[in-house]
Design a protein around this motif. Structure first.
Motif, mmCIF file in Angstrom:
data_model
loop_
_atom_site.group_PDB
_atom_site.id
_atom_site.type_symbol
_atom_site.label_atom_id
_atom_site.label_comp_id
_atom_site.label_asym_id
_atom_site.label_seq_id
_atom_site.Cartn_x
_atom_site.Cartn_y
_atom_site.Cartn_z
ATOM 1 N N LEU A 151 -16.609 8.176 6.223
ATOM 2 C CA LEU A 151 -18.008 6.944 5.587
ATOM 3 C C LEU A 151 -17.158 7.017 4.106
ATOM 4 C CD1 LEU A 151 -21.497 7.724 6.498
ATOM 5 C CD2 LEU A 151 -20.191 6.219 6.898
ATOM 6 N N GLY A 152 -16.578 8.055 3.508
ATOM 7 C CA GLY A 152 -15.708 8.014 2.186
ATOM 8 C C GLY A 152 -14.781 6.962 2.489
ATOM 9 N N VAL A 153 -13.926 6.859 3.805
ATOM 10 C CA VAL A 153 -12.784 5.480 3.773
ATOM 11 C C VAL A 153 -13.517 4.162 3.941
ATOM 12 C CG1 VAL A 153 -11.411 5.207 5.730
ATOM 13 C CG2 VAL A 153 -11.353 6.964 3.763
ATOM 14 N N LEU A 154 -15.145 3.956 4.496
ATOM 15 C CA LEU A 154 -15.035 2.887 5.255
ATOM 16 C C LEU A 154 -15.902 2.167 4.465
ATOM 17 C CD1 LEU A 154 -16.686 3.343 8.635
ATOM 18 C CD2 LEU A 154 -14.758 2.101 8.375
ATOM 19 N N VAL A 155 -16.887 3.243 3.325
ATOM 20 C CA VAL A 155 -17.524 2.774 2.711
ATOM 21 C C VAL A 155 -17.578 2.623 0.905
ATOM 22 C CG1 VAL A 155 -20.044 2.276 1.120
ATOM 23 C CG2 VAL A 155 -19.444 3.864 4.210
ATOM 24 N N PRO A 156 -16.925 2.023 0.452
ATOM 25 C CA PRO A 156 -16.643 1.640 -1.157
ATOM 26 C C PRO A 156 -16.875 2.448 -1.558
ATOM 27 C CG PRO A 156 -16.444 -0.441 -0.058
ATOM 28 C CD PRO A 156 -17.431 0.194 0.634
ATOM 29 N N PHE A 160 -18.489 2.587 13.213
ATOM 30 C CA PHE A 160 -18.608 2.295 12.261
ATOM 31 C C PHE A 160 -17.631 0.987 11.193
ATOM 32 C CE2 PHE A 160 -21.655 5.705 12.120
ATOM 33 C CZ PHE A 160 -22.879 4.956 12.123
ATOM 34 N N SER A 161 -17.074 1.215 11.777
ATOM 35 C CA SER A 161 -15.683 -0.257 10.733
ATOM 36 C C SER A 161 -16.515 -1.620 11.492
ATOM 37 C CB SER A 161 -14.114 0.118 11.342
ATOM 38 O OG SER A 161 -13.903 0.430 12.758
ATOM 39 N N LYS A 162 -16.397 -2.135 11.732
ATOM 40 C CA LYS A 162 -16.532 -3.094 12.553
ATOM 41 C C LYS A 162 -18.027 -3.888 12.035
ATOM 42 C CE LYS A 162 -13.868 -4.392 15.921
ATOM 43 N NZ LYS A 162 -12.693 -4.973 14.899
ATOM 44 N N LEU A 163 -19.126 -2.832 12.164
ATOM 45 C CA LEU A 163 -20.576 -2.379 11.182
ATOM 46 C C LEU A 163 -19.919 -2.830 10.007
ATOM 47 C CD1 LEU A 163 -23.297 -2.496 11.691
ATOM 48 C CD2 LEU A 163 -23.383 -0.342 11.938
ATOM 49 N N MET A 164 -19.315 -1.956 9.500
ATOM 50 C CA MET A 164 -19.270 -2.098 7.742
ATOM 51 C C MET A 164 -18.548 -3.378 7.191
ATOM 52 S SD MET A 164 -20.592 -0.369 5.478
ATOM 53 C CE MET A 164 -20.328 -0.277 3.649
ATOM 54 N N HIS A 221 -23.179 -8.040 1.180
ATOM 55 C CA HIS A 221 -22.560 -7.838 0.550
ATOM 56 C C HIS A 221 -22.441 -6.898 -1.222
ATOM 57 C CE1 HIS A 221 -18.406 -7.259 -2.092
ATOM 58 N NE2 HIS A 221 -19.108 -7.564 -3.194
ATOM 59 N N SER A 222 -23.513 -8.178 -1.617
ATOM 60 C CA SER A 222 -24.556 -7.379 -2.702
ATOM 61 C C SER A 222 -25.280 -6.232 -2.804
ATOM 62 C CB SER A 222 -24.942 -8.535 -3.308
ATOM 63 O OG SER A 222 -25.563 -8.325 -4.766
ATOM 64 N N ARG A 223 -26.386 -6.014 -1.773
ATOM 65 C CA ARG A 223 -27.113 -5.450 -0.904
ATOM 66 C C ARG A 223 -26.540 -4.428 -0.545
ATOM 67 N NH1 ARG A 223 -29.794 -8.897 -2.984
ATOM 68 N NH2 ARG A 223 -30.921 -10.364 -1.260
ATOM 69 N N VAL A 224 -25.276 -4.181 -0.284
ATOM 70 C CA VAL A 224 -24.812 -2.710 0.880
ATOM 71 C C VAL A 224 -24.183 -2.038 -0.587
ATOM 72 C CG1 VAL A 224 -22.790 -2.150 1.796
ATOM 73 C CG2 VAL A 224 -23.567 -4.023 2.728
ATOM 74 N N TYR A 225 -23.724 -2.822 -1.848
ATOM 75 C CA TYR A 225 -23.240 -2.263 -2.498
ATOM 76 C C TYR A 225 -23.997 -2.029 -3.642
ATOM 77 C CZ TYR A 225 -17.694 -3.362 -2.533
ATOM 78 O OH TYR A 225 -16.530 -2.788 -2.314
ATOM 79 N N HIS A 226 -25.480 -2.770 -3.954
ATOM 80 C CA HIS A 226 -26.321 -1.396 -4.562
ATOM 81 C C HIS A 226 -26.667 -0.650 -3.925
ATOM 82 C CE1 HIS A 226 -25.968 -5.492 -6.838
ATOM 83 N NE2 HIS A 226 -26.870 -4.933 -7.961
#
Length: 194
Positions: free
Chosen positions: A69-74, A118-122, A130-135
């Motif tokens: 997840l650390g790789v997938l989630v910026p 999770f790669s395709k989902l992420m 984009h904005s929601r995920v980053y928040h």
């Protein structure tokens, strides 16, 4: 302390990334605060409910999933979560002793499964929300970093400030500030070479 400071130093970069395509709105702030509060209380209470997780095949599968997840989630730091769960030191010990079956294999299973699932989902979530995920990410990053700095009696790996002198606090503050500077500098370097 330097590690926590470095993570906090990356937050301005995450905020810039969150708002690069659209302005921040109320829903973004709800995502941030809800994630920050729920994950903060949840992760803090987790140690009292289940205690630190014992190093086992299953817990290292979870560690592998968090690393992936650390790789997938910026911006997500799996190290924070591994520290809170009490898996960081046992994992490093397994790496050091080159424990193929007890450490490397379960971590590879957890990481591989997470990357596949999770790669395709992420990718979809980052494109569409984009904005929601980053928040959401910023909320988790800040709450998990804060929890590293707060003593937690339910976690054997938790920080302790008992017996520290004034000089120790000055050194801690210095390395914390150095970590923040390092995080900001690394974020600027990443932005420059994107």
């Amino acid at each position: 302390m330097e590690f926590s400071g470095a993570i906090i130093g990356t937050v301005p970069s995450l905020v810039r990334e969150a708002t690069k395509d659209s302005e921040r709105d109320k829903i973004d702030m709800i995502w941030f605060w809800a994630t920050f509060i729920i994950s903060g209380f949840g992760l803090y209470a987790l140690n009292f409910v289940v205690g630190s997780l014992n190093a086992s095949f299953t817990s290292f599968i979870l560690a592998g999933a968090l690393l992936a997840l650390g790789v997938l989630v910026p911006g997500l730091s799996p190290s924070n979560l591994l520290l809170i769960l009490g898996l960081y030191s046992p994992m490093l010990t397994g790496f050091k002793t080159f424990d193929l079956i007890g450490t490397f294999l379960p971590i590879a299973i957890g990481a591989g499964a997470t990357l596949i699932i999770f790669s395709k989902l992420m990718d979809y979530a980052l494109r569409v929300y984009h904005s929601r995920v980053y928040h959401f990410i910023i909320g988790i990053v800040l709450s998990s970093t804060l929890l590293i700095l707060i003593p937690n009696a339910g976690n054997a790996e938790s920080i302790s400030y008992s017996g520290l002198s004034l000089v120790s606090y000055v050194i801690i503050a210095f390395f914390f500030a150095l970590g923040i500077w390092l995080g900001i500098w690394m974020s600027q370097l990443e932005d420059k070479y994107k």
